[in-house]
Structures are given as C-alpha cells and as structure tokens.
Design an enzyme around this catalytic site. Structure first.
Site, PDB file in Angstrom:
ATOM      1  N   GLN A 279      59.828  38.922  49.248  1.00 48.96           N
ATOM      2  CA  GLN A 279      58.737  38.620  50.181  1.00 48.96           C
ATOM      3  C   GLN A 279      57.388  39.157  49.704  1.00 48.96           C
ATOM      4  O   GLN A 279      56.339  38.540  49.951  1.00 48.96           O
ATOM      5  CB  GLN A 279      59.065  39.187  51.564  1.00 48.96           C
ATOM      6  CG  GLN A 279      58.126  38.706  52.661  1.00 48.96           C
ATOM      7  CD  GLN A 279      58.504  39.242  54.029  1.00 48.96           C
ATOM      8  OE1 GLN A 279      58.169  40.378  54.346  1.00 48.96           O
ATOM      9  NE2 GLN A 279      59.205  38.450  54.816  1.00 48.96           N
ATOM     10  N   LEU A 338      52.809  38.448  37.097  1.00 48.89           N
ATOM     11  CA  LEU A 338      53.417  38.309  35.774  1.00 48.89           C
ATOM     12  C   LEU A 338      53.683  39.650  35.110  1.00 48.89           C
ATOM     13  O   LEU A 338      54.334  39.712  34.062  1.00 48.89           O
ATOM     14  CB  LEU A 338      52.529  37.449  34.864  1.00 48.89           C
ATOM     15  CG  LEU A 338      52.814  35.936  34.898  1.00 48.89           C
ATOM     16  CD1 LEU A 338      52.413  35.327  36.242  1.00 48.89           C
ATOM     17  CD2 LEU A 338      52.082  35.219  33.769  1.00 48.89           C
ATOM     18  N   GLU A 363      24.243  32.309  38.794  1.00 44.81           N
ATOM     19  CA  GLU A 363      23.628  31.504  39.861  1.00 44.81           C
ATOM     20  C   GLU A 363      23.499  32.284  41.168  1.00 44.81           C
ATOM     21  O   GLU A 363      23.715  31.755  42.260  1.00 44.81           O
ATOM     22  CB  GLU A 363      24.386  30.189  40.066  1.00 44.81           C
ATOM     23  CG  GLU A 363      24.151  29.224  38.921  1.00 44.81           C
ATOM     24  CD  GLU A 363      24.336  27.781  39.320  1.00 44.81           C
ATOM     25  OE1 GLU A 363      24.007  27.412  40.466  1.00 44.81           O
ATOM     26  OE2 GLU A 363      24.806  27.014  38.471  1.00 44.81           O
ATOM     27  N   GLN A 367      26.522  39.375  45.939  1.00 46.61           N
ATOM     28  CA  GLN A 367      25.777  40.257  46.842  1.00 46.61           C
ATOM     29  C   GLN A 367      24.508  39.552  47.335  1.00 46.61           C
ATOM     30  O   GLN A 367      24.158  39.631  48.522  1.00 46.61           O
ATOM     31  CB  GLN A 367      25.428  41.574  46.129  1.00 46.61           C
ATOM     32  CG  GLN A 367      26.600  42.510  45.940  1.00 46.61           C
ATOM     33  CD  GLN A 367      27.611  42.003  44.921  1.00 46.61           C
ATOM     34  OE1 GLN A 367      27.237  41.363  43.930  1.00 46.61           O
ATOM     35  NE2 GLN A 367      28.887  42.279  45.149  1.00 46.61           N
TER      36      GLN A 367
END
Length: 381
Positions: A279, A338, A363, A367
């Site tokens: 799980q 992994l 771009e 923040q």
C-alpha cells in the site's frame, strides 16, 4: 456546456506528437543529456512536423497553432525529452512578444523567417542582477537618430547560442524603472553583440542557455515593438500566454516518470509479490496519478483562456506552479520507488528529476508565480 474531450483533430495531433517523441526524441534523449550537444537532426525533424514554428501565423507562412494545441504537443515532447522540448517550446516564447505587439510588417519579416526554414529565435529578459526583478534591469538602449545603441549583459537566454534574432527587453528610460522598459528585435549578426558560452547545467542539458554581451550594438529604431515603455507590459502578456506550454512540459515530465515507476512497481517482485501490492507504493502512485490529471486540466484551462482572449494571469500562474511542482514531486517519488535503480542512469527517472527542477525556475520561478496568484486573489480576480 463544459467539455473535456479533445476533438478528432486534436487527438490526431496528440498521437502524431507522441510518435515523434517516442521515435525521434526518446532514442537520443540520453545522448544529448550526456553531451549537451545541439540536436540539429531533432530540430530539423521538429520543423518538418511544424513544431518549431507552430505559433507563426498563417499569414506569415506558419501553421498558426493555438495555445491548446501547443499545450497538447508540448506535453508529448516533454515526455520524450524535457531538454529538447525546451528548445522547441522556447522558439514559441521568442515569437510571442511579436504576436503581442509587432506591426504586420514586423511579423512578416521576423516570424516569416522562422517559417521558411529551421531557424531559432530567443527571448532575452533576465540579467545577472535582474531576474525576477525585471524593472531593475540595467541593459540600456539609447536612441540616437534612427538607431538604438545597446549596452549591457543578458543571461539564461534559451536558444541564444543558435538564434537568428532576439526579442530583447532593455531600458530606454532608466528613470522610469519598469515603465521605461522596451522590447527590441536584435538580429544575431548585429555588430557589438557577443554571444557567450553555453551554461553547463544539472538538467535539461540538451537545451542551450547563454549570456549575451552588448557593446555599443546598433539596431534600427524600426525594430522597436510597439512603443517605448511598453516592454514590461509586453513581457507580462507574453508570459501569461506561454506559461501553459511550460505547465504542459511539467505534465509531460511527470507522466514519463510515473509511467516508468508504475511499470516497475508492477514487475518488481519483493517478498513474493509485486511491490505495487504494498500500500505504501500503490498510494504513492495514486497520488502521482491524481496530480498529473489535475495538472493537465489546469494547463488546458490556461491555454483555452488565451485562445479565447480571456485574461489568464492567475490561471496561467496556477497551472505553471502546480504542474511543475507536480513534475518535481512525481519524478522524485519515482526515483524512490525504483530505489537504487532509480538513482542509476539505467532508468530515465533520474533524468526526469533533474529536468523537472528547471521547470520550477524558468519563465518566472514558482515563488514569483505565487506572488502573481496572491496579487490576483487580493484584487478579487
């Protein structure tokens, strides 16, 4: 009515882009990540497919793609390789100031050039001491007669080492701060322009970022986009429109890492069963899936608003922040799933993690995106 289904044409475009990413980009992704070389063959193939010049309007000889279609394609390209995707996507970034503010004659000249053959343009805003603080830039363009004389330094200029022209943001009136900023198209062969060396980066190593040095570089006054003092507005409108493509890149990187982790979890046997049966692992993958789905919908919303002429400053900032944060979270968790294999170069998840980091930075850092969102909600938008 609301609709979340892609049209048959959009589905076909998505499949075509995925095939390109799978057949052209993925096989060489590791190579260009290791060498940092400029992938000429990949970009020639991208131009042949219409990806490199996607946003060039039809009346300038281009495909005239909309932002929703651009987002669909960019997700697939980033799935293939985020570094190669960035070089392709950044051509659209460089075009957008012209789409926002250029005259018909300027569009035909500069955008038409990109539709004629595989060529690059570059968006140049950041400086060594003025990244997010665009109003604090020191690169200066002084008008003398029918020319601008440009002096200063720019940095982090994506595609700058291979661009034929630059959408340069600089100060034409330092006394006015951000309101004294202008946008000028600067050809690569301009005397006084020196292109610096390429950055050696942690991730997205296939993309090219350089510094630009302007030493009394002269360009014609006719290369000014719009009017003097409009530069900051042009830059903000540009970024509002193009952040959906960056968000789409985040979705693509996250999806790539998720798919590898999911396949691994289904086939990796521990304690007599696949680790997906644990799980702790299956819930990690469930969280990945939900964030990727949400990122994609936010991305499509921001792109759709641009296509319909709706102000999307808040939505584009939300999409960019959420999707690129998701890319970082998902790729990091994929490495964890992994285990030691995830930390090795035998699997692409470590590359996804390195590539994802830059998506949170360029771009407009995430923040800064939060500042944009906060300002918009304060104003009731």
């Amino acid at each position: 009515m609301l609709g979340f289904s892609l049209s048959p044409e959009q589905l076909a475009e998505k499949e075509r882009a995925h095939t390109f990413a799978e057949k052209i980009m993925r096989p060489v992704a590791r190579k260009y990540d290791e060498t940092g070389e400029w992938a000429v063959d990949v970009y020639k193939a991208a131009w042949d497919q219409g990806y490199l010049q996607a946003l060039v309007p039809e009346d300038c000889g281009g495909p005239g793609a909309k932002q929703v279609e651009e987002a669909i394609v960019c997700e697939e390209l980033a799935w293939g390789c985020a570094g190669l995707y960035t070089s392709i996507m950044a051509n659209g970034l460089a075009m957008t100031p012209l789409l926002v503010a250029a005259s018909p004659e300027q569009k035909k000249k500069w955008l038409g050039m990109l539709a004629e053959e595989p060529k690059f343009a570059a968006f140049s805003l950041s400086e060594p001491n003025a990244g997010s603080d665009a109003g604090g830039m020191s690169c200066r363009a002084e008008k003398k007669g029918d020319k601008y004389i440009i002096n200063g330094t720019k940095c982090y200029c994506t595609n700058g080492g291979y661009a034929d022209w630059y959408a340069l943001f600089c100060s034409t009136d330092p006394s006015k701060g951000a309101r004294g900023t202008s946008c000028i198209v600067v050809p690569r062969d301009t005397p006084g322009l020196v292109v610096g060396r390429a950055m050696d980066k942690m991730g997205q190593r296939a993309s090219n970022q350089v510094e630009l040095y302007f030493n009394d570089a002269e360009v014609p006054v006719e290369n000014l986009l719009g009017k003097e003092g409009m530069g900051f507005v042009i830059a903000m409108k540009t970024l509002d429109q193009t952040r959906a493509a960056v968000a789409a890149g985040g979705v693509g990187v996250a999806r790539a890492a998720f798919e590898i982790a999911l396949d691994y979890a289904k086939t990796r046997i521990q304690f007599g069963q696949p680790i997906f049966a644990n799980q702790a692992i299956s819930f990690m993958l469930a969280d990945m899936a939900k964030k990727i789905e949400a990122s994609r919908l936010l991305t499509w919303q921001a792109a759709w608003m641009t296509d319909h002429g709706i102000k999307n400053s808040k939505q584009s900032a939300i999409a960019k922040t959420f999707a690129t944060d998701t890319a970082m979270e998902v790729s990091t968790d994929a490495v964890q799933i992994l285990g030691g294999n995830g930390y090795s170069r035998d699997y692409l998840v470590e590359k996804c993690m390195r590539d994802a980091k830059l998506l949170q930075i360029y771009e407009g850092t995430n923040q800064i995106q939060r500042l944009v969102i906060a300002k918009e909600i304060q104003q009731g938008n």
